[in-house]
Design a protein around this motif. Structure first.
Motif, short mmCIF file in Angstrom:
data_model
loop_
_atom_site.label_atom_id
_atom_site.label_comp_id
_atom_site.label_asym_id
_atom_site.label_seq_id
_atom_site.Cartn_x
_atom_site.Cartn_y
_atom_site.Cartn_z
N LYS A 3 9.21 24.55 -46.79
CA LYS A 3 8.82 23.44 -47.45
C LYS A 3 9.93 22.90 -47.79
CE LYS A 3 6.68 25.04 -51.72
NZ LYS A 3 7.10 26.29 -51.37
N VAL A 4 10.32 21.38 -48.47
CA VAL A 4 11.52 21.00 -49.19
C VAL A 4 11.73 21.62 -50.99
CG1 VAL A 4 11.83 18.71 -50.22
CG2 VAL A 4 10.92 18.41 -48.18
N GLY A 5 13.05 21.53 -51.15
CA GLY A 5 13.38 22.67 -52.21
C GLY A 5 13.59 23.78 -51.48
N ASP A 6 12.63 24.83 -50.65
CA ASP A 6 12.95 26.40 -50.06
C ASP A 6 14.09 26.73 -50.08
OD1 ASP A 6 10.83 26.97 -50.73
OD2 ASP A 6 9.85 26.99 -48.57
N THR A 7 15.03 27.94 -50.84
CA THR A 7 16.21 27.80 -50.51
C THR A 7 16.20 28.77 -49.40
OG1 THR A 7 16.83 27.71 -52.59
CG2 THR A 7 18.87 29.21 -51.89
N VAL A 8 17.08 28.89 -48.30
CA VAL A 8 16.72 29.43 -46.70
C VAL A 8 18.04 30.46 -46.34
CG1 VAL A 8 14.81 28.47 -46.20
CG2 VAL A 8 16.75 27.89 -45.81
N LEU A 9 18.04 31.09 -45.88
CA LEU A 9 19.45 31.86 -45.33
C LEU A 9 19.44 31.84 -43.63
CD1 LEU A 9 18.21 35.59 -46.77
CD2 LEU A 9 19.98 34.20 -47.35
N TYR A 10 19.91 31.84 -42.86
CA TYR A 10 19.26 31.07 -41.15
C TYR A 10 21.04 31.75 -41.08
CZ TYR A 10 22.74 27.15 -43.07
OH TYR A 10 23.94 26.86 -44.12
N GLY A 11 20.86 31.48 -39.13
CA GLY A 11 21.97 32.15 -38.71
C GLY A 11 23.30 31.61 -39.07
N LYS A 12 25.10 32.42 -38.54
CA LYS A 12 25.89 32.04 -38.99
C LYS A 12 26.12 30.71 -37.68
CE LYS A 12 29.27 34.44 -39.74
NZ LYS A 12 30.72 35.65 -39.28
N TYR A 13 25.51 30.53 -36.43
CA TYR A 13 26.01 29.14 -35.67
C TYR A 13 24.52 28.50 -35.82
CZ TYR A 13 30.09 32.03 -35.03
OH TYR A 13 30.69 32.97 -35.50
N ALA A 14 23.84 27.87 -36.03
CA ALA A 14 22.40 28.00 -36.53
C ALA A 14 22.33 26.50 -36.03
CB ALA A 14 21.09 28.72 -37.41
#
Length: 92
Positions: free
Chosen positions: A58-69
């Motif tokens: 949801k809006v405001g979440d801190t997320v981790l994602y792939g390097k080339y995402a």
């Protein structure tokens, strides 16, 4: 957190990437050419999800994602990434 007039469609989210590290743990300054692309950011906007599959983030979440995402876009002078929710690995 910034307010942007973009509404992602379906299972896509708009992420503002965190700033790249300026120094190492030992205090060495990292030059611009050697900085790693950040893999962490804050969700700025989110779509409604797919039919029968609501979004987890949801809006405001801190997320981790792939390097080339995602795809890099620039809106009003700020850089963002737009990506599918499946490109997100975790909520921090």
């Amino acid at each position: 957190m910034s307010k942007v007039n973009i509404t992602p469609l379906a299972d896509r989210v708009l992420v503002e990437a965190a700033a790249a590290e300026e120094k190492t743990a030992s205090g060495l300054i990292i030059p611009d050419t050697a900085k790693e692309k950040p893999q962490k950011g804050i969700v700025i906007a989110a779509g409604a999800g797919k039919k029968d599959e609501p979004l987890t983030v949801k809006v405001g979440d801190t997320v981790l994602y792939g390097k080339y995402a995602g795809t890099e876009i620039s809106v009003e002078g700020k850089d963002y990434l737009i990506m599918r929710e499946s490109d997100i690995f975790a909520i921090v």
